[in-house]
Design a protein around this motif. Structure first.
Motif, mmCIF file in Angstrom:
data_model
loop_
_atom_site.group_PDB
_atom_site.id
_atom_site.type_symbol
_atom_site.label_atom_id
_atom_site.label_comp_id
_atom_site.label_asym_id
_atom_site.label_seq_id
_atom_site.Cartn_x
_atom_site.Cartn_y
_atom_site.Cartn_z
ATOM 1 N N ALA A 21 4.693 -15.084 3.884
ATOM 2 C CA ALA A 21 3.357 -14.328 4.368
ATOM 3 C C ALA A 21 3.414 -12.758 3.478
ATOM 4 N N ALA A 22 4.629 -12.539 3.627
ATOM 5 C CA ALA A 22 4.957 -10.722 3.029
ATOM 6 C C ALA A 22 4.791 -11.021 1.455
ATOM 7 N N GLY A 23 5.232 -12.083 0.744
ATOM 8 C CA GLY A 23 5.113 -12.230 -0.531
ATOM 9 C C GLY A 23 3.845 -12.455 -0.710
ATOM 10 N N ALA A 24 2.897 -13.232 -0.021
ATOM 11 C CA ALA A 24 1.393 -13.419 -0.268
ATOM 12 C C ALA A 24 0.772 -11.983 -0.213
ATOM 13 N N MET A 25 1.136 -11.268 0.431
ATOM 14 C CA MET A 25 0.543 -10.019 0.775
ATOM 15 C C MET A 25 0.624 -9.245 -0.281
ATOM 16 N N VAL A 30 -3.156 -9.788 -6.797
ATOM 17 C CA VAL A 30 -3.140 -9.756 -8.088
ATOM 18 C C VAL A 30 -3.904 -11.186 -8.703
ATOM 19 N N VAL A 31 -3.359 -12.176 -8.065
ATOM 20 C CA VAL A 31 -3.900 -13.666 -8.745
ATOM 21 C C VAL A 31 -5.419 -13.664 -8.920
ATOM 22 N N ALA A 60 -7.958 3.745 -4.268
ATOM 23 C CA ALA A 60 -7.598 3.196 -2.860
ATOM 24 C C ALA A 60 -6.182 2.983 -2.770
ATOM 25 N N ASN A 61 -5.494 2.297 -3.806
ATOM 26 C CA ASN A 61 -4.188 2.301 -3.722
ATOM 27 C C ASN A 61 -3.210 3.511 -3.848
ATOM 28 N N ILE A 62 -3.427 4.488 -4.663
ATOM 29 C CA ILE A 62 -2.994 5.723 -4.715
ATOM 30 C C ILE A 62 -3.069 6.297 -3.255
ATOM 31 N N LEU A 63 -4.061 6.509 -2.632
ATOM 32 C CA LEU A 63 -4.444 7.007 -1.311
ATOM 33 C C LEU A 63 -3.514 6.286 -0.278
ATOM 34 N N GLN A 80 2.333 -4.061 -2.103
ATOM 35 C CA GLN A 80 1.192 -4.393 -2.662
ATOM 36 C C GLN A 80 0.499 -3.541 -3.465
ATOM 37 N N SER A 81 0.364 -2.165 -2.882
ATOM 38 C CA SER A 81 -0.243 -1.124 -3.583
ATOM 39 C C SER A 81 0.493 -0.714 -4.943
ATOM 40 N N ILE A 82 1.785 -1.014 -4.926
ATOM 41 C CA ILE A 82 2.306 -0.534 -6.190
ATOM 42 C C ILE A 82 2.017 -1.491 -7.329
ATOM 43 N N VAL A 83 2.098 -2.917 -6.759
ATOM 44 C CA VAL A 83 1.893 -3.917 -7.801
ATOM 45 C C VAL A 83 0.367 -3.857 -8.232
ATOM 46 N N MET A 84 -0.492 -3.657 -7.317
ATOM 47 C CA MET A 84 -1.853 -3.599 -7.720
ATOM 48 C C MET A 84 -2.276 -2.447 -8.776
ATOM 49 N N ILE A 85 -1.678 -1.224 -8.352
ATOM 50 C CA ILE A 85 -1.865 -0.241 -9.563
ATOM 51 C C ILE A 85 -1.339 -0.612 -10.842
#
Length: 253
Positions: A21-25, A30-31, A60-63, A80-85
């Motif tokens: 679940a953590a990995g999916a989060m 990104v997928v 959003a992810n920086i905040l 998740q925020s780091i990967v999304m950025i």
């Protein structure tokens, strides 16, 4: 006794599910952008994808990361925020390169011009990086000065998830303005919907801050609205396309 005897199996299984679940989060967000990224590379046309989606997710992810310094939440959400950025920067790099390649005799625009009319429509990926760094620096400095204020920290968290909840709005508006979803990856939106549904359930089940759950529900509603647009526009009779010399480059602007 029998229940205790199964602990050797249930405990590792529970741990494995938690890790899954953590990995999916962390990586699930990104997928959805993979099919859109591949479509843009294949067609060399980025007009169907709104780069304001990248802007919304970057802000959003920086905040959210800054919010973590004031109120620690679960580590998977931080990663998740780091990967999304990083993912949004890759999307911006591709979209900028494709757009600049397709533009002919257009004056180059730079972040340093500080021209609000051309905000987020610059000619180089480096200008987007400068903008992101400038925003991070200012927001980080304000957060540093106000980190001891509970009101500020809670407001920061609310702004982070509310901004992310607006993720689909630029695409929703772009589709409405052009009355078309041409160039938009339906797979991307379907993955948005499934991912946001999973994420919202994750928030609810793991006791995440209330702001996360409320805005997650809003995000799911926006995703469903975009899918509704795709269905409605697909049912409209297609207009005969005018004859052009290069039909492959004729996209909805």
């Amino acid at each position: 006794m029998e229940a205790e005897g199964l602990d050797w199996l249930l405990v590792p299984l529970h741990q494995l599910v938690s890790w899954g679940a953590a990995g999916a989060m962390v990586f699930g967000g990104v997928v959805p952008y993979i099919p859109q990224y591949r479509d843009i590379r294949r067609t060399q046309n980025a007009e169907g994808f709104s780069t304001y989606v990248c802007l919304v997710l970057l802000v959003a992810n920086i905040l959210r990361i800054l919010f973590w310094f004031g109120r620690h939440f679960e580590s998977p959400l931080l990663w998740q925020s780091i990967v999304m950025i990083l993912t949004m920067l890759l999307m911006l790099k591709l979209c900028t390169e494709v757009r600049v390649t397709n533009e002919l005799n257009v004056k180059r625009r730079f972040f340093a011009d500080f021209d609000p009319h051309h905000f987020w429509h610059w000619s180089s990926f480096g200008d987007y990086v400068q903008c992101v760094l400038a925003f991070t620096g200012v927001a980080g400095y304000v957060t540093y000065l106000s980190i001891d204020s509970a009101l500020f920290v809670e407001t920061l968290g609310f702004l982070a998830v509310l901004t992310e909840a607006m993720l689909g709005v630029p695409q929703l508006y772009r589709n409405y303005r052009h009355q078309s979803t041409e160039g938009m990856s339906i797979k991307m939106v379907l993955m948005w919907t499934s991912g946001d549904t999973f994420k919202t359930a994750y928030f609810l089940l793991n006791g995440a801050p209330l702001q996360f759950s409320v805005c997650g529900l809003l995000q799911v509603l926006v995703d469903l609205a975009i899918l509704g647009q795709a269905y409605a526009f697909a049912r409209r009779p297609q207009k005969p396309a005018p004859h052009v010399a290069h039909p492959a480059s004729a996209k909805a602007l």
